[in-house]
Structure formats: structure tokens, C-alpha cells
Design a protein around this motif. Sequence first.
Motif, mmCIF file in Angstrom:
data_model
loop_
_atom_site.group_PDB
_atom_site.id
_atom_site.type_symbol
_atom_site.label_atom_id
_atom_site.label_comp_id
_atom_site.label_asym_id
_atom_site.label_seq_id
_atom_site.Cartn_x
_atom_site.Cartn_y
_atom_site.Cartn_z
ATOM 1 N N ALA A 1 29.303 45.372 31.961
ATOM 2 C CA ALA A 1 30.680 44.986 32.284
ATOM 3 C C ALA A 1 31.581 46.220 32.338
ATOM 4 O O ALA A 1 32.421 46.347 33.229
ATOM 5 C CB ALA A 1 31.201 43.987 31.259
ATOM 6 N N VAL A 2 31.381 47.141 31.394
ATOM 7 C CA VAL A 2 32.153 48.385 31.425
ATOM 8 C C VAL A 2 31.889 49.126 32.730
ATOM 9 O O VAL A 2 32.817 49.609 33.391
ATOM 10 C CB VAL A 2 31.777 49.302 30.237
ATOM 11 C CG1 VAL A 2 32.531 50.622 30.327
ATOM 12 C CG2 VAL A 2 32.077 48.614 28.921
ATOM 13 N N GLY A 3 30.620 49.180 33.119
ATOM 14 C CA GLY A 3 30.250 49.849 34.363
ATOM 15 C C GLY A 3 30.925 49.213 35.570
ATOM 16 O O GLY A 3 31.349 49.902 36.499
ATOM 17 N N LEU A 4 31.037 47.879 35.556
ATOM 18 C CA LEU A 4 31.668 47.183 36.674
ATOM 19 C C LEU A 4 33.137 47.550 36.783
ATOM 20 O O LEU A 4 33.648 47.825 37.878
ATOM 21 C CB LEU A 4 31.531 45.668 36.501
ATOM 22 C CG LEU A 4 30.136 45.087 36.655
ATOM 23 C CD1 LEU A 4 30.165 43.582 36.471
ATOM 24 C CD2 LEU A 4 29.582 45.430 38.023
ATOM 25 N N VAL A 5 33.832 47.567 35.651
ATOM 26 C CA VAL A 5 35.259 47.894 35.676
ATOM 27 C C VAL A 5 35.453 49.337 36.154
ATOM 28 O O VAL A 5 36.306 49.626 37.005
ATOM 29 C CB VAL A 5 35.885 47.699 34.282
ATOM 30 C CG1 VAL A 5 37.330 48.164 34.272
ATOM 31 C CG2 VAL A 5 35.808 46.239 33.877
ATOM 32 N N LEU A 6 34.623 50.246 35.627
ATOM 33 C CA LEU A 6 34.701 51.646 36.044
ATOM 34 C C LEU A 6 34.439 51.800 37.537
ATOM 35 O O LEU A 6 35.141 52.532 38.243
ATOM 36 C CB LEU A 6 33.682 52.479 35.280
ATOM 37 C CG LEU A 6 34.120 53.082 33.956
ATOM 38 C CD1 LEU A 6 32.962 53.866 33.351
ATOM 39 C CD2 LEU A 6 35.308 54.010 34.170
ATOM 40 N N SER A 7 33.428 51.102 38.028
ATOM 41 C CA SER A 7 33.103 51.190 39.453
ATOM 42 C C SER A 7 34.256 50.680 40.303
ATOM 43 O O SER A 7 34.583 51.264 41.336
ATOM 44 C CB SER A 7 31.861 50.362 39.771
ATOM 45 O OG SER A 7 30.791 50.756 38.967
ATOM 46 N N GLY A 8 34.864 49.576 39.865
ATOM 47 C CA GLY A 8 35.992 49.019 40.607
ATOM 48 C C GLY A 8 37.126 50.018 40.711
ATOM 49 O O GLY A 8 37.656 50.268 41.799
ATOM 50 N N ALA A 9 37.478 50.621 39.594
ATOM 51 C CA ALA A 9 38.566 51.600 39.589
ATOM 52 C C ALA A 9 38.210 52.793 40.479
ATOM 53 O O ALA A 9 39.032 53.272 41.260
ATOM 54 C CB ALA A 9 38.844 52.058 38.154
ATOM 55 N N THR A 10 36.960 53.264 40.374
ATOM 56 C CA THR A 10 36.530 54.400 41.180
ATOM 57 C C THR A 10 36.618 54.083 42.674
ATOM 58 O O THR A 10 37.120 54.890 43.468
ATOM 59 C CB THR A 10 35.084 54.787 40.835
ATOM 60 O OG1 THR A 10 34.976 54.927 39.426
ATOM 61 C CG2 THR A 10 34.678 56.071 41.505
ATOM 62 N N LEU A 11 36.149 52.885 43.029
ATOM 63 C CA LEU A 11 36.174 52.508 44.446
ATOM 64 C C LEU A 11 37.591 52.434 44.992
ATOM 65 O O LEU A 11 37.847 52.811 46.135
ATOM 66 C CB LEU A 11 35.473 51.175 44.643
ATOM 67 C CG LEU A 11 33.970 51.300 44.812
ATOM 68 C CD1 LEU A 11 33.318 49.945 44.818
ATOM 69 C CD2 LEU A 11 33.658 52.024 46.127
ATOM 70 N N ILE A 12 38.519 51.916 44.174
ATOM 71 C CA ILE A 12 39.910 51.832 44.629
ATOM 72 C C ILE A 12 40.465 53.243 44.859
ATOM 73 O O ILE A 12 41.097 53.507 45.886
ATOM 74 C CB ILE A 12 40.792 51.093 43.601
ATOM 75 C CG1 ILE A 12 40.353 49.649 43.454
ATOM 76 C CG2 ILE A 12 42.258 51.149 44.002
ATOM 77 C CD1 ILE A 12 40.717 48.757 44.600
ATOM 78 N N THR A 13 40.198 54.159 43.932
ATOM 79 C CA THR A 13 40.726 55.514 44.122
ATOM 80 C C THR A 13 40.149 56.139 45.392
ATOM 81 O O THR A 13 40.847 56.842 46.108
ATOM 82 C CB THR A 13 40.398 56.444 42.930
ATOM 83 O OG1 THR A 13 38.986 56.582 42.825
ATOM 84 C CG2 THR A 13 40.957 55.919 41.635
ATOM 85 N N GLN A 14 38.882 55.850 45.686
ATOM 86 C CA GLN A 14 38.285 56.405 46.910
ATOM 87 C C GLN A 14 38.870 55.748 48.154
ATOM 88 O O GLN A 14 39.265 56.425 49.108
ATOM 89 C CB GLN A 14 36.771 56.200 46.900
ATOM 90 C CG GLN A 14 36.057 57.122 45.927
ATOM 91 C CD GLN A 14 34.601 56.728 45.745
ATOM 92 O OE1 GLN A 14 34.163 55.676 46.224
ATOM 93 N NE2 GLN A 14 33.855 57.565 45.051
ATOM 94 N N ALA A 15 38.955 54.413 48.121
ATOM 95 C CA ALA A 15 39.422 53.685 49.302
ATOM 96 C C ALA A 15 40.887 53.986 49.585
ATOM 97 O O ALA A 15 41.319 54.043 50.737
ATOM 98 C CB ALA A 15 39.216 52.186 49.111
ATOM 99 N N ALA A 16 41.673 54.188 48.527
ATOM 100 C CA ALA A 16 43.103 54.425 48.714
ATOM 101 C C ALA A 16 43.380 55.880 49.076
ATOM 102 O O ALA A 16 44.507 56.207 49.441
ATOM 103 C CB ALA A 16 43.867 54.049 47.452
#
Lengths: 141, 173
Positions: free
Chosen positions: B117-132
Motif C-alpha cells: 500500500a505504501v508503494g502504491l501511494v508513492l507510485s501515485g505521487a511519483t506518476l503525478i509529478t512526472q505527468a504534470a
Amino acid sequence: MTAEEFNAQLGLCQFLPGPNVVNLAVIVGKRYQGWRGALVAPLGLLTGPVLIVLVLARLYDHYGALPQVQSLLRGLAAVGCGLLFAMAWRMARAIPQKRVFWPFTVFTVSALALLRWPMPGVMAAGLLVSSGVAYWMLGRK
Amino acid sequence: MILITLFFEFAGLSFVAFGGATALLPELHRVTVDHHHWLDDTTFTHLYAIAQAAPGPNVLVATLIGWEVAGLWGALAATLGLCLPMSVVIYGLVNRWERYSGQRWQQAIRLGVAPLAVGLVLSGATLITQAADFQWGAWAIVGITVMLNLRYAALHPLWLMAAGALIGLGGGL
């Protein structure tokens, strides 16, 4: 419902997949009014917010192209990311046996954010191994 | 046709959303942007930002995505798709789960899910920073938010969001 009962139910919802609050509403609704409650509670929970968000969506369709709006949304997204990183940190700190379990976090991030593998497979594999390790460790104590 | 695809894509996701809709961000991005090309990166981050600021549960990001893809029915299909399957499973499962509470396999799953679950939250945040495609200004906001949120737990996130929105509006991030 007592605070302990609520916490137990919330714990179950946080750990099961699916939207937490919706799951919680189903459980609480079922408990008090059977299937009718389980149907009505999530609907009641979601109807208002869904309407609001649909209004926001229409506004976005009209004004989303404006540079000011884009910049405003970028500011919001940045705060959102900050909150997510902070949440991840707090969750990670709460994990027992960090040396055993943190590698699974690294695995998940590498597979999803870097390699962009599909999530169902990654989660199924990760959960199997990580729960297996936990099961074995629990037996040793 | 697209409504059915939308419903089943989201229904499938609901079974792996350990940690709620937030945990789903990476997969939502993969399905809607990379795979189906329903949205581009910019729109995805915008929708995330709106859902994040709107009152109500995180699952609303699905409502917004559905709306952008296929209008009102799309919004309903996506929301139902994400909420319904697990609701039904939980409805059937909750009593049985309580009966087994405390057993070794149940504790093991509980322990095993957490790091993922921690990995999922981290991945989500990382993806947003990349996409944005964040520039230094946005990164500064990310850093300050992390610091403030960890340091002052009582500070409501809404204040941070309001500040972020104002800085964005004024500063041109």
C-alpha cells in the motif's frame, strides 16, 4: 456503534481493496438496516459529492484552457503530491520489521512507477510473497 | 460501447485498489492515458487536482475521468464500476471475516498488504509529478507541503491546498 467497533470496521476497510469510505458505508449500512442500509448508505454518502464534482467538471470544461486555471490546478496537484508523499512516509514508518517489509515497497514502486507494469499482476505477486513471508514470521514467534 | 469498457476497466481496478482510490492512481493513469489514450497527461493531473480539492471521498477522481471520457453516463459508469464490485464482495464477506479475526493467515495478509500500500501511494505521487511536468516552483510546493504536513499534524490539508491554489494562480507555476 462504539469507537472500538468503528475502528475495527475501518481497519477492515482500509486494508481491503476498493474505496475505503464506500466499503465502510456498506458495512455500517448492512449492520443497521440489512441490505437496504447497505444500498442506501453509500448512495447517501456519494450523491452530494458527485453532484459537486460534476459542477466542477463543467467549469473545468469551460475554463480549463485558461493559463491561470492551469497554473492554479498545478499548484493544487503539487500540494496533493506533497500530501501523498507525507502519507506514504507515515504509513512506511508504521510498518513493523522494516528491513523485511520495506523491500516490498521498493518492489512496488519500481514495478509501477518506473517500469509501468500493470498493477493487478504486480499486486497479486507482491501480496503472495509478502503475506507468505509474514505468515512464516508469525509462525516463528 | 465505451460505457461498458469504462465500467469493466474500473470494476477490474477496484479489486486491486488496496488503500482506496488514492492507491489506484498509477493504474488509472496507465489505463486511461497510456493504454486507451482517453486523456492526456495534463488533463489527468488536472482531474486529479480537482478531485483532490473537492469535498468528498477520493473515489471522485473516477467520476471526473468518466465525465471527461463519456459525459454524464461515463461519470456514472466509472463511479459505479469502482464502487460496486467490492461493495458486493464486502457485503457478503464482512461477517465471515469477523469470525476469523485474529487468525494467523489474517494477520499475515494484514502485515503483507501494508508495504505494498505504501508503494502504491508513492507510485501515485511519483506518476503525478512526472505527468504534470513540475518545474522548480511546483517542486518547492511539494517539499514544503511534505514538511508542513509531517511537522504540524493538526494543520488541515485544506489550508495547504488553498495556499497551493493561490500560489499557482498568482505565480504562474
